[in-house]
Scaffold this active site. Structure first.
Site, PDB file in Angstrom:
ATOM      1  CG  LEU A  59      51.029 -13.999   8.365  1.00  0.00           C
ATOM      2  CD1 LEU A  59      51.178 -12.481   8.306  1.00  0.00           C
ATOM      3  CD2 LEU A  59      52.382 -14.647   8.048  1.00  0.00           C
ATOM      4  CE1 TYR A  60      50.959 -18.888   7.697  1.00  0.00           C
ATOM      5  CE2 TYR A  60      49.775 -20.809   8.468  1.00  0.00           C
ATOM      6  CZ  TYR A  60      50.961 -20.177   8.153  1.00  0.00           C
ATOM      7  OH  TYR A  60      52.156 -20.844   8.292  1.00  0.00           O
ATOM      8  CB  THR A  61      43.779 -15.885   4.827  1.00  0.00           C
ATOM      9  OG1 THR A  61      43.418 -16.776   5.888  1.00  0.00           O
ATOM     10  CG2 THR A  61      44.267 -16.686   3.650  1.00  0.00           C
TER      11      THR A  61
END
Ligand SMILES: NC(=O)c1ccc[n+]([C@@H]2O[C@H](COP(=O)([O-])OP(=O)(O)OC[C@H]3O[C@@H](n4cnc5c(N)ncnc54)[C@H](OP(=O)(O)O)[C@@H]3O)[C@@H](O)[C@H]2O)c1
Length: 372
Positions: A59-61
């Site tokens: 999910l991150y960035t």
């Protein structure tokens, strides 16, 4: 204690640093992260300090955290040294319910995508990111076991799930000799202490080390924000995303904690961030604290968090100002038990090293066995 002292994570042979490097801030897609060159400098600094435990998620960035990390690990030739943790749950294809959540189909999709972005053929620690409220725990555990057998992951764990769900998953794994869960990744800080009642004893009794996320309450506990008419003001993530769900940290309770933390840090001669992180790292059940930063100076301040011991009187003040009420049924497990259940005979007086059983403090003492 420096970062090159490694401790076993939960009931496993995996050795990790007590400060883990969080990379939710690697990449600029969300408007509050670090550019690639700064992220690289922070990655190098963490490894130079002896750290070996790095956390990311698909999910991150929007995938760029994993992509940057994959590049950095490849370029630095550190794949064997790094304990690489990533997570699945969040949806990769809008409109397709099976491209998100914790079902077998999505886990298999997500692991391949993460491996590609991370430029590796195995993940050291693969975590369910968030409970999807539909997938049976048995399905997740069986899929983790298949991934271990296929050589795509080494260990498994859970993040942001109800305690009953984690207990069911671990019990199922044990009963069927499947790969055990060795880690619970949970929010924990002076501002958020709810895990203490249920998750800390759960993790200690069932062999899962806790890794603490948002240990500075997303920057709130660094002391750089001041109350304002709109809630709070200052330079950083919380001022940029004030109204988004999950980012609300400008509360009366938190301002009170910050005020006391400021005084305590001054008396300890340390930065507020270092004191707040030190408190988390030395709480029962906490295997590693996932530190986050957008600037190298912040990372350096945070890496100092294990270099001192917080005097007991100062720690007691932080405990008191951040204490939470004991919800039912936990208020029943206190003084009243001594007389009404145990007939006035003290519990908790077993000598150190006594065989583990249901006596929680003895299990706590054993949960940080050093691997040296
Ligand atoms: N499993 C989950 O659901 C979950 C959820 C969240 C995070 N995580 C993991 O936990 C990691 C850490 O979370 P987090 O970033 O929220 O942790 P945090 O420590 O609570 O907040 C870190 C942020 O605070 C600010 N900051 C950090 N050190 C500072 C210092 N010394 N002085 C001033 N400001 C400072 C920086 O933001 P600004 O510069 O923008 O102020 C930094 O990005 C993430 O990278 C991720 O790996 C997991």
């Amino acid at each position: 204690m420096s970062l090159d002292q490694y401790f076993t994570l939960g009931r496993s042979g995996l050795r990790v640093s007590r400060l883990s490097l969080g990379t939710m801030t690697f990449g600029e897609n969300w408007g509050w992260g670090a550019a690639a060159d700064t992220a690289r400098t922070m990655f190098d600094r963490y490894l130079d300090a002896g750290g070996n435990f790095i956390d990311t998620a698909d999910l991150y960035t929007e995938g760029s955290s994993e992509s940057l990390l994959g590049q950095f690990i490849e370029q630095s030739g550190t794949r064997d040294r790094v304990v690489l943790a990533t997570k699945f749950t969040y949806n990769g294809q809008p409109g397709n319910p099976n491209a998100g959540g914790n079902g077998r189909k999505n886990i298999m999709r997500a692991v391949e995508a993460s491996l590609r972005r991370l430029r590796t053929d195995y993940i050291d620690l693969y975590l369910l990111h968030t409970w999807d409220r539909v997938t049976p725990a048995e399905e997740v555990v069986r899929t983790f076991d298949d991934l271990v057998r296929a050589g795509k992951i080494r260990y498994a764990g859970l993040s942001d799930v109800p305690a009953w769900y984690a207990a069911r998953a671990q019990t199922f794994a044990e009963a069927h000799a499947l790969t055990p869960l060795i880690n619970m990744q949970l929010e924990y800080s002076l501002a958020e202490r709810h895990i203490e009642h249920e998750y800390v004893p759960l993790s200690q009794n069932l062999g899962m080390g806790i890794t603490a996320w948002s240990p500075l309450a997303m920057g709130m506990l660094s002391g750089k924000y001041k109350p304002s008419q709109t809630g709070g003001e200052g330079e950083g993530r919380l001022a940029k995303v004030t109204s988004a769900p999950g980012f609300e940290r400008f509360t009366e309770r938190n301002w009170t904690i910050v005020a006391e933390l400021e005084k305590v840090a001054k008396e300890a001669g340390q930065s507020m961030a270092a004191v707040a992180l030190n408190w988390v790292a030395t709480q029962p059940g906490i295997a590693s604290v996932i530190i986050g930063a957008t600037k190298l100076e912040q990372l350096d301040a945070n890496l100092a968090a294990l270099s001192f011991q917080l005097p007991a009187v100062l720690r007691a003040r932080l405990d008191a100002v951040s204490a939470t009420d004991k919800p039912f049924p936990y208020y029943m497990f206190a003084d009243i038990q001594q007389t009404r259940i145990h007939g006035g005979v003290a519990v908790g007086d077993k000598p150190a090293g006594y065989a583990p059983g249901v006596f929680v403090p003895a299990v706590q003492a054993q949960s940080f066995t050093t691997s040296r």
